[in-house]
Write a protein that holds these residues in place. Structure first.
Motif, mmCIF file in Angstrom:
data_model
loop_
_atom_site.group_PDB
_atom_site.id
_atom_site.type_symbol
_atom_site.label_atom_id
_atom_site.label_comp_id
_atom_site.label_asym_id
_atom_site.label_seq_id
_atom_site.Cartn_x
_atom_site.Cartn_y
_atom_site.Cartn_z
ATOM 1 N N GLU A 225 -8.827 -6.766 -10.960
ATOM 2 C CA GLU A 225 -8.538 -6.719 -12.303
ATOM 3 C C GLU A 225 -8.062 -7.338 -13.507
ATOM 4 N N THR B 61 1.446 -1.065 -0.195
ATOM 5 C CA THR B 61 -0.114 0.029 -0.057
ATOM 6 C C THR B 61 0.668 1.170 -0.237
ATOM 7 N N GLY C 126 1.866 3.972 -3.221
ATOM 8 C CA GLY C 126 0.545 4.735 -3.978
ATOM 9 C C GLY C 126 -0.005 4.299 -4.519
ATOM 10 N N THR C 127 -0.376 3.237 -4.942
ATOM 11 C CA THR C 127 -1.042 2.902 -5.753
ATOM 12 C C THR C 127 -2.228 1.185 -4.640
ATOM 13 N N ASP C 128 -2.761 1.348 -5.708
ATOM 14 C CA ASP C 128 -4.344 0.222 -5.457
ATOM 15 C C ASP C 128 -4.178 -1.079 -5.967
ATOM 16 N N HIS D 86 -9.246 4.711 -17.023
ATOM 17 C CA HIS D 86 -9.513 6.116 -16.521
ATOM 18 C C HIS D 86 -8.349 6.181 -15.750
ATOM 19 N N GLU D 87 -8.364 7.281 -15.217
ATOM 20 C CA GLU D 87 -6.896 8.070 -13.998
ATOM 21 C C GLU D 87 -6.470 7.199 -13.829
ATOM 22 N N GLY D 88 -6.960 6.544 -12.795
ATOM 23 C CA GLY D 88 -6.364 5.649 -11.388
ATOM 24 C C GLY D 88 -5.697 4.165 -12.273
ATOM 25 N N GLN D 89 -5.891 4.305 -13.520
ATOM 26 C CA GLN D 89 -4.829 2.571 -13.638
ATOM 27 C C GLN D 89 -3.858 3.295 -15.192
ATOM 28 N N ARG D 90 -4.700 4.508 -15.164
ATOM 29 C CA ARG D 90 -3.536 4.806 -16.732
ATOM 30 C C ARG D 90 -1.664 3.774 -16.454
ATOM 31 N N ASN D 91 -1.339 4.064 -15.291
ATOM 32 C CA ASN D 91 0.065 3.903 -15.082
ATOM 33 C C ASN D 91 -0.015 1.949 -15.425
ATOM 34 N N THR D 92 -0.576 1.422 -13.980
ATOM 35 C CA THR D 92 -1.252 -0.076 -14.306
ATOM 36 C C THR D 92 -1.345 -0.857 -15.917
#
Ligand SMILES: [Zn+2]
Length: 294
Positions: free
Chosen positions: A120, A108, A111-113, A237-243
């Motif tokens: 996912e 945790t 900063g990533t969920d 979307h924003e929270g997943q871009r890098n993942t």
């Protein structure tokens, strides 16, 4: 009330012995979560008498070889703890019989969920996370314990599945529940302490294994496959871009189309709002983690 080091060691030993009774091989850990016993070979360049020039993994007969010291023998475990009176915790070796333990470390801190990223992956690859031992870390992370097949070596990896998800496999260890560290105590999640590690779902296991080495694929990948990865990034979307970009880039490199897909993936990532620099850094780390040159 503060727990003295002596009490902490006694508790750690008791937890370690009970883990060993369940078939889990253990080593003493210090408050820093590192193996409590230092290498007997650290003083010099002498790697010890390991076979074929590889570093000693305990063939010298002394303690201090990290996870290679791990044992389920209560006599040996007591000896290990006696040699490390500063131990306040214990590590459980992964990849050994009978469970061939695989640890899924959901971080945790970065900063990533990571829990959302795992959900996912589960949706995308059609597996469910079985009911299994879950260890809660002092920083709010979770370790899922899974059992691997005996004939498969699952390597350690960091962030290969998704950012924030590390895998502890062969040669790695997990901090055992009841261990005390500088940051707090590791505990089993309520209701999971008595469980045996559940078998790792096969489609998750496939994601954990190194990609087959195929520098010249027999069938050149079709445009359709790479296009699917680009679409996957575009739909973030924003929270997943890098993942998503990281995940897509890993799959591209694993399928031998990494280099060809760098430009389309960078373009897609920029479409979602990442900078070119961020996108290239993420793709480069996917390349490195899949054993390719960025
Ligand atoms: Zn040695």
């Amino acid at each position: 009330m503060a727990t003295t080091d002596r009490q902490a060691r006694t508790l750690a030993l008791a937890h370690a012995l009970s883990a060993a009774e369940r078939g889990l091989a253990v080593i003493p850990l210090s408050r820093t979560k590192l193996p409590a016993l230092r290498s007997p070979h650290r003083a010099g360049p002498d790697p010890g008498p390991g076979p074929a020039g590889r570093p000693c993994h305990g063939e010298c007969g002394r303690f201090g070889h990290g996870v290679y010291d791990a044992s389920t023998d209560p006599v040996r475990i007591r000896e290990l703890f006696a040699a490390a009176p500063w131990a306040t915790g214990y590590g459980i070796a992964c990849g050994l019989p009978p469970y061939h333990l695989i640890g899924v470390d959901l971080d945790t801190k970065s900063g990533t969920d990571s829990s959302a990223a795992l959900r996912e992956l589960a949706l995308r690859h059609l597996f469910t996370i079985p009911e299994t031992v879950v260890v809660l870390t002092p920083s709010g992370g979770r370790h899922l314990w899974l059992a691997g097949p005996p004939d498969t070596v699952v390597p350690n990896s960091a962030g290969r599945l998704a950012p924030g998800i590390d895998i502890r496999g062969a040669g790695g260890y997990l901090v055992g529940p009841g261990s005390r560290t500088d940051h707090g105590v590791y505990t089993a999640a309520p209701g999971t302490a008595h469980l045996a590690p559940a078998p790792c779902p096969p489609s998750l296991l496939r994601l954990l294994l190194p990609p087959p080495r195929a520098p010249h694929p027999a069938h050149p990948p079709t445009g359709g496959h790479g296009q699917g990865l680009v679409q996957f990034v575009l739909a973030a979307h924003e929270g997943q871009r890098n993942t998503r970009l990281f995940w897509a880039a890993c799959r591209a490199y694993e399928n031998g189309i990494g280099p060809a897909l760098v430009a389309p993936l960078v373009a897609a990532a920029r479409d979602t709002g990442l900078t070119e620099r961020e996108a290239r850094a993420t793709i480069a780390s996917a390349a490195r983690l899949t054993g390719n040159r960025p």
